[in-house]
Design an enzyme around this catalytic site. Sequence first.
Site, PDB file in Angstrom:
ATOM      1  N   ASP A  33     -12.490 -43.053 -57.285  1.00 63.61           N
ATOM      2  CA  ASP A  33     -12.930 -41.988 -58.199  1.00 63.61           C
ATOM      3  C   ASP A  33     -12.191 -41.915 -59.532  1.00 63.61           C
ATOM      4  OD1 ASP A  33     -14.460 -41.405 -55.967  1.00 63.61           O
ATOM      5  OD2 ASP A  33     -13.234 -39.699 -55.354  1.00 63.61           O
TER       6      ASP A  33
ATOM      7  N   GLN B  32     -23.931 -39.157 -57.194  1.00 62.19           N
ATOM      8  CA  GLN B  32     -23.938 -39.941 -55.963  1.00 62.19           C
ATOM      9  C   GLN B  32     -25.282 -39.720 -55.281  1.00 62.19           C
ATOM     10  OE1 GLN B  32     -21.013 -41.883 -54.292  1.00 62.19           O
ATOM     11  NE2 GLN B  32     -21.275 -42.116 -56.492  1.00 62.19           N
TER      12      GLN B  32
ATOM     13  N   TRP C  34     -26.238 -39.090 -46.161  1.00 61.46           N
ATOM     14  CA  TRP C  34     -25.343 -39.839 -47.039  1.00 61.46           C
ATOM     15  C   TRP C  34     -25.429 -41.319 -46.712  1.00 61.46           C
ATOM     16  CZ3 TRP C  34     -21.213 -43.150 -46.495  1.00 61.46           C
ATOM     17  CH2 TRP C  34     -20.414 -43.338 -47.628  1.00 61.46           C
TER      18      TRP C  34
ATOM     19  N   ASN D  92     -24.582 -36.304 -53.629  1.00 66.26           N
ATOM     20  CA  ASN D  92     -23.303 -35.588 -53.583  1.00 66.26           C
ATOM     21  C   ASN D  92     -22.664 -35.512 -54.961  1.00 66.26           C
ATOM     22  OD1 ASN D  92     -22.925 -38.321 -52.109  1.00 66.26           O
ATOM     23  ND2 ASN D  92     -20.793 -37.852 -52.457  1.00 66.26           N
ATOM     24  N   ASP D  93     -21.486 -36.060 -55.166  1.00 64.32           N
ATOM     25  CA  ASP D  93     -20.723 -35.763 -56.397  1.00 64.32           C
ATOM     26  C   ASP D  93     -21.488 -35.976 -57.704  1.00 64.32           C
ATOM     27  OD1 ASP D  93     -19.041 -36.147 -54.267  1.00 64.32           O
ATOM     28  OD2 ASP D  93     -17.752 -37.596 -55.265  1.00 64.32           O
TER      29      ASP D  93
ATOM     30  N   SER E  83     -17.923 -42.658 -56.889  1.00 63.15           N
ATOM     31  CA  SER E  83     -17.818 -41.773 -58.059  1.00 63.15           C
ATOM     32  C   SER E  83     -17.014 -42.354 -59.209  1.00 63.15           C
ATOM     33  CB  SER E  83     -17.215 -40.441 -57.631  1.00 63.15           C
ATOM     34  OG  SER E  83     -18.175 -39.749 -56.859  1.00 63.15           O
TER      35      SER E  83
ATOM     36  N   TRP F 130     -30.545 -38.063 -50.503  1.00 63.54           N
ATOM     37  CA  TRP F 130     -29.249 -37.375 -50.486  1.00 63.54           C
ATOM     38  C   TRP F 130     -28.574 -37.421 -51.849  1.00 63.54           C
ATOM     39  CZ3 TRP F 130     -25.705 -35.002 -47.153  1.00 63.54           C
ATOM     40  CH2 TRP F 130     -24.379 -34.973 -47.621  1.00 63.54           C
TER      41      TRP F 130
HETATM   42  C1  FRU Z   1     -16.322 -37.146 -52.588  1.00 62.45           C
HETATM   43  C2  FRU Z   1     -16.511 -38.616 -52.272  1.00 62.45           C
HETATM   44  C3  FRU Z   1     -15.811 -39.480 -53.289  1.00 62.45           C
HETATM   45  C4  FRU Z   1     -16.568 -40.759 -53.205  1.00 62.45           C
HETATM   46  C5  FRU Z   1     -17.976 -40.275 -52.969  1.00 62.45           C
HETATM   47  C6  FRU Z   1     -18.789 -41.178 -52.109  1.00 62.45           C
HETATM   48  O1  FRU Z   1     -17.326 -36.366 -52.113  1.00 62.45           O
HETATM   49  O2  FRU Z   1     -16.043 -38.888 -50.963  1.00 62.45           O
HETATM   50  O3  FRU Z   1     -14.438 -39.605 -53.051  1.00 62.45           O
HETATM   51  O4  FRU Z   1     -16.461 -41.514 -54.367  1.00 62.45           O
HETATM   52  O5  FRU Z   1     -17.866 -39.009 -52.372  1.00 62.45           O
HETATM   53  O6  FRU Z   1     -20.112 -40.743 -52.031  1.00 62.45           O
END
Ligand code: FRU
Length: 461
Positions: free
Chosen positions: A147, A40, A48, A23-24, A86, A21
Amino acid sequence: QDSVYREKGRPQVHFSAQRGWLNDPNGLLYEDGEYHLYFQHNPYGWPWGNMHWGHAVSTDLLHWKQLKEAIYPVIKEGVTDDAAFSGTAVVDPENTAGFRKNGVDPIIAVYTSTGRGECLQLSYDKGRTFTDYEGNPVLKHQGEGRDPKVFWYDLDKHWVMVVWDAGMPKKLSNGDQAMVREHSIYTSPDLKRWTYQSGVAGFFECPDLFELPVEGKSGVKKWVMYDASGKYVVGDFDGKKFNIEQHLTRYEHGGGYFYAAQTFNNAPNGRRVQIGWGRDITHPGMPFNQAMLFPTALTLRMTTDGYRLCPTPVNEINSLHKNSKVLENRVVTAGENVSLPVNPDTPLHVIAEFERGDAPIVFRMLGYEMRFDNEWIFSTTPLQGSDQRDTQPVMYAPKSDLFKIEVIADKNILEFFINDGELYYVVPFNGKKTGKIEAVASRDVSRKFIVKRLEVHELNP
Ligand code: FRU
């Protein structure tokens, strides 16, 4: 690129992890000739979880080489559960933190360690491996915040951190105490000691804050602050406080498929380069889940609707063009169409310029349809698992008589940039694709419009 990136269902001009997975985007930094894209990452699985910072590098923002995990959860005495959420990456050429060793200034990651708070990790090997700073955490966000975005504010010679605070205790004007959600601004002389300065309410997750020249107004610059969802304010920033001139607006108009974007620290030539996460655009059957959106350059433009933050694909994309086809100046009357054939399995870059006549314009990209009338842009998405289609107004149509649609199409991802980024729209497209790009004048009126130019480029990954 190696064969692991050539699987049938993998986007070819959008970054995805080899497996697991994603993400950010995190720690976007240009340093020593390399763009660093941390992200991420769950290195162990498809959903996730287990958040690490994955890492990829590129010299051209187009071809990414994935390296080993850069930041791991930190489990140590007193910390039983942790994830690397993040954050940012910076370098400290003035050695304010005193981290220089043998003449090497480390890459410093500032991120949310969920078990501890905002933490620093240092890399002395060009961002490949990191060690935990012994003085962590350097800050503890309020409530369930996270973040940190960090940059050097040269005018005052201090660091700025914007972090999402989900429960900042504040006194309201009526004297009551409240817990406020805001993007909080902290400053520090050395990345270690942070002082709260001010905050801007109304945001959710993943702050960014930067200055941009206002297009066409020489010498005028404004600051932009945004959040994960693409909401932003425009105004002035004095190193400690953001003064809002234009309240919350949005620069992407889709259904949440654009998310958690971040801009690069120190990108060359003053360019403000952004990468967003293509949230929940899925890639079935692949060993990875989720991908990044195409890197864009941001500009700030004054329009009749006020300031607009405008993303356009970085111009490096032109170096991938092959088998280009162009047609020009075609009048399209009711019921007619103009089209160019394409290979629907190749990533594409399409640029169409229209002169609005009096017929609504239907623009079909591999079968995905957008219709422009005088007020609205409608988008038609095939409903998953059925033949039905869902037509919805997605954004105001450009008011200009001439307008331009630019599209990047890749496995399951469509990104639309209208009038050089004044409108930006991201949508998944995993329906059946036609081998055509078409502009159609709807049949119900005996009217016309003009295709000034239609360019279709295959992209050679
Ligand atoms: C945004 C988020 C951030 C966090 C991260 C965790 O998508 O929720 O706020 O740091 O993803 O994976």
